[in-house]
Design a protein around this motif. Structure first.
Motif, PDB file in Angstrom:
ATOM      1  N   LYS A   3      33.944 -51.248  61.565  1.00  0.00           N
ATOM      2  CA  LYS A   3      34.905 -50.664  61.783  1.00  0.00           C
ATOM      3  C   LYS A   3      34.746 -49.487  62.544  1.00  0.00           C
ATOM      4  CE  LYS A   3      38.278 -52.829  58.617  1.00  0.00           C
ATOM      5  NZ  LYS A   3      39.332 -52.889  57.614  1.00  0.00           N
ATOM      6  N   ARG A   4      35.571 -49.086  63.492  1.00  0.00           N
ATOM      7  CA  ARG A   4      35.599 -47.627  64.016  1.00  0.00           C
ATOM      8  C   ARG A   4      37.009 -47.189  64.358  1.00  0.00           C
ATOM      9  NH1 ARG A   4      35.798 -47.473  69.692  1.00  0.00           N
ATOM     10  NH2 ARG A   4      36.184 -49.399  70.707  1.00  0.00           N
ATOM     11  N   THR A   5      37.533 -46.122  64.233  1.00  0.00           N
ATOM     12  CA  THR A   5      38.792 -45.371  64.317  1.00  0.00           C
ATOM     13  C   THR A   5      39.743 -46.144  63.729  1.00  0.00           C
ATOM     14  OG1 THR A   5      38.638 -46.229  66.638  1.00  0.00           O
ATOM     15  CG2 THR A   5      37.905 -44.102  66.324  1.00  0.00           C
ATOM     16  N   GLY A   6      39.437 -46.833  62.775  1.00  0.00           N
ATOM     17  CA  GLY A   6      40.476 -47.784  62.132  1.00  0.00           C
ATOM     18  C   GLY A   6      40.654 -49.275  62.754  1.00  0.00           C
ATOM     19  N   VAL A   7      39.718 -49.581  63.574  1.00  0.00           N
ATOM     20  CA  VAL A   7      40.012 -50.699  64.522  1.00  0.00           C
ATOM     21  C   VAL A   7      38.992 -51.781  63.775  1.00  0.00           C
ATOM     22  CG1 VAL A   7      39.892 -51.784  66.588  1.00  0.00           C
ATOM     23  CG2 VAL A   7      40.781 -49.468  66.262  1.00  0.00           C
ATOM     24  N   ASP A   8      39.632 -53.093  63.460  1.00  0.00           N
ATOM     25  CA  ASP A   8      38.571 -54.118  63.189  1.00  0.00           C
ATOM     26  C   ASP A   8      38.246 -54.642  64.600  1.00  0.00           C
ATOM     27  OD1 ASP A   8      37.931 -56.837  63.115  1.00  0.00           O
ATOM     28  OD2 ASP A   8      39.085 -57.000  61.085  1.00  0.00           O
ATOM     29  N   GLU A   9      36.832 -54.475  64.520  1.00  0.00           N
ATOM     30  CA  GLU A   9      36.319 -54.623  66.068  1.00  0.00           C
ATOM     31  C   GLU A   9      36.310 -56.195  66.573  1.00  0.00           C
ATOM     32  OE1 GLU A   9      32.269 -52.839  65.831  1.00  0.00           O
ATOM     33  OE2 GLU A   9      33.307 -51.007  66.140  1.00  0.00           O
ATOM     34  N   LEU A  10      36.007 -57.196  65.642  1.00  0.00           N
ATOM     35  CA  LEU A  10      36.208 -58.541  65.669  1.00  0.00           C
ATOM     36  C   LEU A  10      37.705 -58.899  66.192  1.00  0.00           C
ATOM     37  CD1 LEU A  10      34.037 -60.177  63.284  1.00  0.00           C
ATOM     38  CD2 LEU A  10      33.246 -59.640  65.617  1.00  0.00           C
ATOM     39  N   LYS A  11      38.518 -58.338  65.561  1.00  0.00           N
ATOM     40  CA  LYS A  11      40.027 -58.512  66.065  1.00  0.00           C
ATOM     41  C   LYS A  11      40.340 -57.935  67.412  1.00  0.00           C
ATOM     42  CE  LYS A  11      44.753 -57.379  64.603  1.00  0.00           C
ATOM     43  NZ  LYS A  11      45.517 -56.715  63.472  1.00  0.00           N
ATOM     44  N   LEU A  12      39.713 -56.613  67.640  1.00  0.00           N
ATOM     45  CA  LEU A  12      39.846 -56.043  68.906  1.00  0.00           C
ATOM     46  C   LEU A  12      39.279 -56.752  70.053  1.00  0.00           C
ATOM     47  CD1 LEU A  12      40.699 -53.825  70.686  1.00  0.00           C
ATOM     48  CD2 LEU A  12      38.669 -52.784  69.980  1.00  0.00           C
ATOM     49  N   LEU A  13      38.182 -57.667  70.004  1.00  0.00           N
ATOM     50  CA  LEU A  13      37.645 -58.441  70.936  1.00  0.00           C
ATOM     51  C   LEU A  13      38.631 -59.531  71.063  1.00  0.00           C
ATOM     52  CD1 LEU A  13      33.937 -58.708  69.894  1.00  0.00           C
ATOM     53  CD2 LEU A  13      34.736 -58.091  72.031  1.00  0.00           C
ATOM     54  N   GLY A  14      39.423 -60.116  70.197  1.00  0.00           N
ATOM     55  CA  GLY A  14      39.979 -61.148  70.266  1.00  0.00           C
ATOM     56  C   GLY A  14      41.382 -60.644  71.165  1.00  0.00           C
ATOM     57  N   LEU A  15      41.775 -59.491  70.847  1.00  0.00           N
ATOM     58  CA  LEU A  15      42.966 -58.873  71.382  1.00  0.00           C
ATOM     59  C   LEU A  15      42.625 -58.639  73.122  1.00  0.00           C
ATOM     60  CD1 LEU A  15      44.446 -56.394  68.776  1.00  0.00           C
ATOM     61  CD2 LEU A  15      45.566 -58.509  69.669  1.00  0.00           C
ATOM     62  N   LEU A  16      41.547 -58.038  73.310  1.00  0.00           N
ATOM     63  CA  LEU A  16      41.155 -57.741  74.680  1.00  0.00           C
ATOM     64  C   LEU A  16      40.833 -58.988  75.442  1.00  0.00           C
ATOM     65  CD1 LEU A  16      38.375 -55.275  73.629  1.00  0.00           C
ATOM     66  CD2 LEU A  16      40.436 -54.549  75.163  1.00  0.00           C
ATOM     67  N   TRP A  17      40.198 -60.143  74.958  1.00  0.00           N
ATOM     68  CA  TRP A  17      39.911 -60.863  76.028  1.00  0.00           C
ATOM     69  C   TRP A  17      40.733 -62.261  76.000  1.00  0.00           C
ATOM     70  CZ3 TRP A  17      35.976 -60.806  79.374  1.00  0.00           C
ATOM     71  CH2 TRP A  17      35.001 -59.547  79.061  1.00  0.00           C
TER      72      TRP A  17
END
Length: 253
Positions: A3-17
């Protein structure tokens, strides 16, 4: 899970793409909420962007936003990717035959993006999770550097150094602009007010002869206490000269 800055990076990838169609009832989508958040940050600063404020602006409940954007930390990442993807929306991707013009176009577009979205200089991520906007921007900028005699690693380093130069000087310019009163066009009035007190505390006027000469010359020429915008132009010029010399040296080997 990383994680970074409170972000789940795998979840973020899903949101981005992942494509986010508009809700059947609310009419909102990831894209519409992100664009609304960017517009709000442009006008009022990043601190104004809260889930509650966005929900009110969109006319929905806060709970209706979460399936589209995650939390606020994820939303900021979506906003940064949105801005990255729009960097060349007005000017187009640099495609001039002259490599110097292409690199200058990269610098100009990134400078303009910082001025139009000043909050991005405060919200730059650490280890980036690439989204479609940032990936398209990276691809376009690398293509502008491709074929000028740099290795792949040198291309990445060159691009990172150039964008860092622009963002650093843009951040300083924005900070200076924020420090001025609404009706102040330059630092002349501020300097006239502070100079007598500064002269008094320094005492011996020969203590800093070079600094005194240079700052006086800058003030007389620009009306500014510092000139990060001019520094950016100078830095890009030196950047281009350095690349030209490297290409010449490599060609002579």
């Amino acid at each position: 899970m990383a994680k970074r800055t409170g972000v789940d990076e795998l979840k973020l990838l899903g949101l981005l793409w992942k494509e986010s169609p508009a809700g059947t009832r609310s009419g909102i989508s990831k894209q519409s909420i992100t664009a609304l958040a960017v517009d709000l940050a442009d006008k009022e600063g990043l601190d104004a962007v809260t889930i509650r404020r966005l929900a009110a602006e969109a006319g929905v409940t806060a709970m209706a936003l979460y399936p589209h954007i995650g939390g606020r930390a994820e939303l900021i990442e979506l906003m940064l990717d949105h801005v990255a993807g729009s960097t060349y929306a007005k000017t187009g991707v640099p495609d001039d035959a002259d490599w110097r013009a292409r690199i200058s176009a990269i610098a100009d577009a990134n400078w303009t993006s910082c001025q139009e979205h000043p909050w991005i200089t405060d919200a730059a991520p650490g280890r980036p999770v690439p989204g479609p906007g940032a990936s398209a921007k990276y691809e376009a900028e690398l293509r502008a550097l491709d074929g000028i005699g740099l290795t792949d690693i040198e291309m990445d380093h060159t691009l990172t150094a150039l964008v860092s130069l622009v963002h650093g000087t843009a951040r300083a310019t924005i900070a200076t602009q924020r420090s001025r009163e609404p009706d102040e066009q330059n630092d002349a009035g501020w300097w006239a007010n502070i100079e007598p007190a500064l002269t008094a505390v320094i005492g011996d006027q020969t203590r800093f002869p070079t600094a005194s000469r240079v700052s006086q010359a800058l003030g007389e020429a620009t009306g500014k206490a510092n000139d990060p915008e001019g520094a950016c132009r100078r830095g890009v010029t030196l950047f281009l000269e350095g690349l030209a010399r490297q290409r010449h040296t490599d060609a002579c080997r």
